[in-house]
Design an enzyme around this catalytic site. Structure first.
Site, PDB file in Angstrom:
ATOM      1  NE  ARG A  53      -2.483   1.089   3.607  1.00 42.93           N
ATOM      2  CZ  ARG A  53      -3.218   0.928   4.724  1.00 42.93           C
ATOM      3  NH1 ARG A  53      -4.500   0.623   4.639  1.00 42.93           N
ATOM      4  NH2 ARG A  53      -2.658   1.045   5.906  1.00 42.93           N
ATOM      5  CE  LYS A 152      -2.221   4.676   7.229  1.00 37.76           C
ATOM      6  NZ  LYS A 152      -3.313   5.350   7.917  1.00 37.76           N
ATOM      7  CD  GLU A 185     -11.911   5.974   5.336  1.00 34.78           C
ATOM      8  OE1 GLU A 185     -11.312   4.959   5.708  1.00 34.78           O
ATOM      9  OE2 GLU A 185     -11.397   6.830   4.595  1.00 34.78           O
TER      10      GLU A 185
END
Ligand code: PMP
Length: 290
Positions: A53, A152, A185
Site C-alpha cells: 500500500r 495514505k 469510513e
C-alpha cells in the site's frame, strides 16, 4: 538500547536527535505517504500488505521511495528491536523531501524515509467489551477525485476535522459520509455492519482507505462462512443494523453500540463481532508473517 531510537534514512539514531528539515514538503504541504503497522509477539502483522500500500500510494503521487520493500522490512524489524518492542506500533513515513517554498514536488532533492516504533492504546479497553459510541460527522470525506483515498497521505486534515467533531461530542470516533451521502469510513478506521447474519461494508469506490484490517476481516468472515457484501450503504442502514463494528491497525476490531443518539440493536456487542474478534486474535497469535 534503553533510549528510544528512530530509523532515519538508513541509520538508527536516538529519538531526540531524529530531525526532518522545516523545508521538507512533508511538513510544508503534507506531501508524502505513511503506514501504521503493528507487531505482535515479534512478528510484523501484514507487513507485505502495508509495504504494498505504501509503494502503491507513493506511485500514485509520483513519489520515489529510495529504499526497496526488503530494506524497509528490515528497517522496521531493526527499529522494533532497538526499542525492545516485540509487540508494538510502527509508523513508517516517506516525505517528499527538502524543496523550495513553492509547491513543485519535482524540485525536492530526495524523499526522506523514517521509522518510529512505540506502543499504542488507541481506545479505552472497556469499549472493546461494552462497545463504543460514535457520531456522524458533518465534515464529509474528501471527494475521491480531489484526493485518491487509496493514498495514505501525510495530509489528514479531512479526517482531523471530523475527529475534532468527535472529540467535541466526547466520543472517540466519527463516521464520515462521502460526497454522495453514502457512508465512507471513520476518521481512522473502516466501518462494517451486520444485518440478518450478513456482513456489509462500503466498497472502495465510496472513497475510503483500503484498510488492511478491513481486508483481513472480510477474509476471516468468509472463512467463517459469513456472507460479506461490499456495497454503498446509507447511514440509516447502520442505525438499523444488528451490529456495527470498526476495523483498523491500531483499533483492531471495535464494536460500535451507539451512533449519535441512536443505540444499535440492544446496545451490546453482537455475536458476529465477537466471533470475528476471536478469529482475528487467533490470526494474530498463530498466523505466520506474510
Ligand atoms: N481509514 C483511515 C482513514 C485510516 O487512517 C485507517 C488507518 N488508521 C484505516 C481506515 C484503517 O486501515 P488499516 O486497517 O490499514 O489500519
Amino acid at each position: 538500547m534503553a533510549e528510544k531510537h528512530v530509523w532515519l534514512e538508513g541509520e538508527l539514531i536516538p529519538a531526540d536527535q531524529a530531525r526532518v528539515s522545516v523545508f521538507d514538503h512533508g511538513l510544508l504541504y503534507g506531501d508524502g505517504v505513511f503506514e501504521g503497522i503493528r507487531a505482535y509477539g515479534g512478528r510484523v502483522f501484514k507487513l507485505h500488505s502495508h509495504l504494498t500500500r505504501l509503494f502503491d500510494g507513493a506511485g500514485r503521487i509520483n513519489l520515489k521511495i529510495n529504499w526497496t520493500p526488503e530494506q524497509l522490512a528490515e528497517a522496521i524489524r531493526q527499529t522494533l528491536a532497538a526499542n525492545d518492542l516485540p509487540s508494538g506500533y510502527v509508523r513508517l513515513c516517506v516525505t517528499r523531501g527538502v524543496g523550495t517554498l513553492g509547491l513543485n514536488p519535482y524540485l525536492c532533492d530526495r524523499s526522506c524515509t523514517f521509522v518510529i516504533a512505540d506502543s499504542i492504546t488507541l481506545y479505552p479497553a472497556e469499549m472493546y467489551e461494552k462497545g463504543m459510541p460514535i457520531i456522524t460527522a458533518a465534515t464529509i470525506r474528501n471527494h475521491p477525485r480531489a484526493l485518491d483515498p487509496a493514498v495514505k497521505s501525510l495530509n489528514y486534515l479531512n479526517n482531523i476535522r471530523a475527529k475534532m467533531e468527535a472529540i467535541q461530542a466526547d466520543v472517540p470516533e466519527a463516521l464520515m459520509l462521502n460526497h454522495e451521502g453514502y457512508v465512507a469510513e471513520c476518521t481512522g478506521d473502516n466501518i462494517f455492519l451486520v444485518r440478518d447474519g450478513v456482513l456489509r461494508t462500503p466498497p472502495l469506490s465510496a472513497g475510503l482507505l483500503p484498510g488492511i484490517t478491513r481486508a483481513c476481516v472480510i477474509d476471516l468472515a468468509r472463512a467463517e462462512g459469513i456472507d460479506v457484501v461490499e456495497e454503498d450503504l446509507m447511514l440509516q442502514q447502520f442505525l438499523d443494523a444488528d451490529e456495527v463494528l470498526l476495523t483498523g491497525t491500531a483499533a483492531e476490531i471495535v464494536p460500535v453500540t451507539r451512533i449519535d443518539d441512536h443505540v444499535i440493536a440492544d446496545g451490546n456487542p453482537g455475536s458476529i463481532t465477537t466471533r470475528l474478534t476471536a478469529a482475528f486474535r487467533d490470526l494474530l497469535t498463530h498466523a505466520p508473517e506474510d
